[in-house]
Design a protein around this motif. Structure first.
Motif, short mmCIF file in Angstrom:
data_model
loop_
_atom_site.label_atom_id
_atom_site.label_comp_id
_atom_site.label_asym_id
_atom_site.label_seq_id
_atom_site.Cartn_x
_atom_site.Cartn_y
_atom_site.Cartn_z
N ASP A 98 -3.63 -30.28 -1.09
CA ASP A 98 -3.16 -31.45 -0.38
C ASP A 98 -3.15 -31.07 1.10
OD1 ASP A 98 -2.26 -33.99 0.03
OD2 ASP A 98 -0.35 -33.76 -0.97
N THR A 99 -2.57 -31.87 1.94
CA THR A 99 -2.72 -31.66 3.38
C THR A 99 -2.05 -30.39 3.92
OG1 THR A 99 -0.81 -33.06 3.80
CG2 THR A 99 -2.97 -34.10 3.88
N ASP A 100 -1.04 -29.87 3.27
CA ASP A 100 -0.28 -28.76 3.83
C ASP A 100 -0.39 -27.48 3.02
OD1 ASP A 100 0.68 -30.34 5.91
OD2 ASP A 100 2.32 -31.10 4.70
N CYS A 101 -1.61 -27.08 2.64
CA CYS A 101 -1.78 -25.86 1.87
C CYS A 101 -3.11 -25.20 2.22
CB CYS A 101 -1.67 -26.15 0.38
SG CYS A 101 -2.99 -27.19 -0.25
N VAL A 102 -3.34 -24.01 1.70
CA VAL A 102 -4.57 -23.28 1.97
C VAL A 102 -5.78 -24.06 1.50
CG1 VAL A 102 -5.86 -21.18 1.44
CG2 VAL A 102 -3.42 -21.05 1.93
N ARG A 103 -5.67 -24.71 0.36
CA ARG A 103 -6.78 -25.53 -0.15
C ARG A 103 -6.66 -26.94 0.42
NH1 ARG A 103 -7.22 -24.68 -6.52
NH2 ARG A 103 -9.06 -25.96 -6.21
N SER A 104 -6.40 -27.02 1.69
CA SER A 104 -6.12 -28.29 2.34
C SER A 104 -7.23 -29.31 2.12
CB SER A 104 -5.93 -28.07 3.84
OG SER A 104 -5.67 -29.29 4.48
N THR A 105 -6.86 -30.40 1.49
CA THR A 105 -7.73 -31.55 1.30
C THR A 105 -6.86 -32.79 1.46
OG1 THR A 105 -7.33 -31.65 -1.09
CG2 THR A 105 -9.23 -30.35 -0.36
#
Length: 184
Positions: A98-105
């Motif tokens: 999601d927007t606030d993580c390493v895998r930001s998407t």
């Protein structure tokens, strides 16, 4: 008027739709209201509770559905806005993050779960041992449709894995690839 067609085309939809703008502004609005409760008169805790209850009810109505089932990659390409053209990277994969993580998407909450934004590159540089450095880009190392490297990093990018960075000239080799005009 905020809900009228912005006439800027689908590529810019995520920046102009009202629910997305409100979602982006909500944390600041709630913080401002916490500092001055008379400002907007928002009950942040109640809003969060209601949103969680709504999400839980929706999830219960679709048992077995995962985040990746709903959040599918929607690769935007400059050709998407050209009449008669299609994106050269027509892929359909589920994404984590999601927007606030390493895998930001991110998608456009309240509009679509199609995920149109993610990291454009991930790098891990080992300054003590360059051979241990890693990287990854969405799709692949080549931006040319049909090229063998056009999508060669997509699976690793989706899984937030990285690819070895090879900088030793003795390990690198030339690939005789077709000219872009000769690709399918």
């Amino acid at each position: 008027a905020l809900h009228d067609d912005h006439a800027a085309g689908p590529l810019l939809d995520p920046w102009f739709v009202v629910p997305a703008r409100v979602a982006d502004a909500l944390p600041a609005l709630l913080d401002a209201d916490r500092e001055d409760p008379a400002r907007l008169r928002l009950d942040g805790a109640a809003l969060a509770r209601t949103a969680l209850e709504d999400a839980a009810a929706e999830a219960a109505a679709q048992p077995g559905t995962t985040w990746g089932d709903r959040h599918r990659l929607h690769p935007l390409h400059v050709l998407d806005d050209v009449p008669g053209c299609a994106s050269p990277f027509a892929v359909d994969v589920g994404l984590g993050g999601d927007t606030d993580c390493v895998r930001s998407t991110s998608s456009t909450p309240g509009v679509s779960d199609r995920t149109w934004r993610g990291s454009v590159a991930r790098y891990v540089w080992d300054l003590a041992d360059r051979d241990r450095s890693r990287w990854n880009v969405p799709f692949g190392a080549s931006g040319v449709p049909g090229d063998p490297h056009a999508l060669d990093q997509l699976d690793a990018w989706v899984d937030a894995r990285t690819t070895e960075v090879v900088t030793d000239w003795d390990l690198l080799h030339r690939e005789d690839l077709p000219h872009p005009e000769d690709l399918p």
